[in-house]
Enzyme design. Sequence first.
Site, PDB file in Angstrom:
ATOM      1  CE  LYS A 151     -14.179  13.316  -2.581  1.00  0.00           C
ATOM      2  NZ  LYS A 151     -12.802  12.826  -2.394  1.00  0.00           N
ATOM      3  NE  ARG A 204      -2.625  -1.144   3.603  1.00  0.00           N
ATOM      4  CZ  ARG A 204      -2.633  -2.325   4.216  1.00  0.00           C
ATOM      5  NH1 ARG A 204      -3.047  -3.408   3.568  1.00  0.00           N
ATOM      6  NH2 ARG A 204      -2.230  -2.452   5.469  1.00  0.00           N
ATOM      7  CE  LYS A 248     -13.223  11.025   2.149  1.00  0.00           C
ATOM      8  NZ  LYS A 248     -13.000  10.085   1.038  1.00  0.00           N
TER       9      LYS A 248
END
Length: 336
Positions: free
Chosen positions: A216, A44, A133
């Site tokens: 968003k 990752r 976020k």
Amino acid sequence: MTILNNIALEIISDGKGILAADESTATMTKRLDSVGVSSTSENRLAFRNILFSSESMRKCIGGVILYEETIRQSYNSKRIPEIISNMGSHIGIKVDTGAKTLAGSPHEKITEGLDGLRERLKEYYNLGAKFTKWRGVYIISQKYPTKLSMKSNAHALARYAAIVQECKMVPIVEPEVLMDGSHSANECLEKTSEVIKECFSELMLHNVDLSGLILKPNMVLAGSDSGDKISSDEVAKLTLECLKNSVPKEVPGIAFLSGGQSEVEATENLNLINKYNNTKFIMTYSYGRALQQSALKYWSNNVEDTKGTQKIFNHRAEMNTLAAQGKWSKDIETAQ
Ligand code: 13P
């Protein structure tokens, strides 16, 4: 201009957009499985570090959203937040802990993560984060999303945003009406408008500074099972209509999610939105899949080829940065 407004503008001005690299470990495992790479912490990190060190970070990417695991990682003894800020990009962090079954309406979801959020935010701030976020997710059909889902998710998003601003960071407020389903584009317009209005009503109730956040949202699309794909022209017009009617003018910018659109579709739609944009909102991208998909696929077969992987990512970032200024075309897309 407030400090938060200033940070928001630095992230999204001049065609810059956001790289959403904040897939949870479960989601990243799905992405890596799909290209036959095993989802270890090293893999990752290796893929993400290739993106973060790409040249396009300097001129295209104003902010990167990280997952909890990544913000604490280092590559070749350099902390990931340092690698990103050396490229001139702001550090963001996903702070919700995921969407869980909504009690009272079990087909819908409520996003969790408010408990202990203030303490976690202080830590992320000290690690270099300037923005955050939180994603609320909504299914759509004739009876969904329910009032319960709209109200509870808007409430959580607003509580999140207020705490984030208190901790001196810019909240990205992400209400995502999913593309799945057989709904028409007009239904998507109607429900997305309702969802966004509910969010702003709660954000105002919680005294959130609207000039210090980034919205968003999803674009307005027909459902993926509707068999009724609408043109990019219509997507752009309906999306603008939706946002004009539901977003207060204090908001500096809107950074769309890609939500399952193909890479080129997401670019083309953003380009037309900007061509027709007659609002004061900056309209840019905050894409996950639509920035990473081709690069990930290439990398999975060529794990040693950092430069080749970066070339593909750079191209996507550059195309989206052109689209964020209404300067993209199919000819430019295929020119290289
Ligand atoms: P996609 O662009 O792949 O939809 O991801 C954006 C995102 O951050 C979803 O929360």
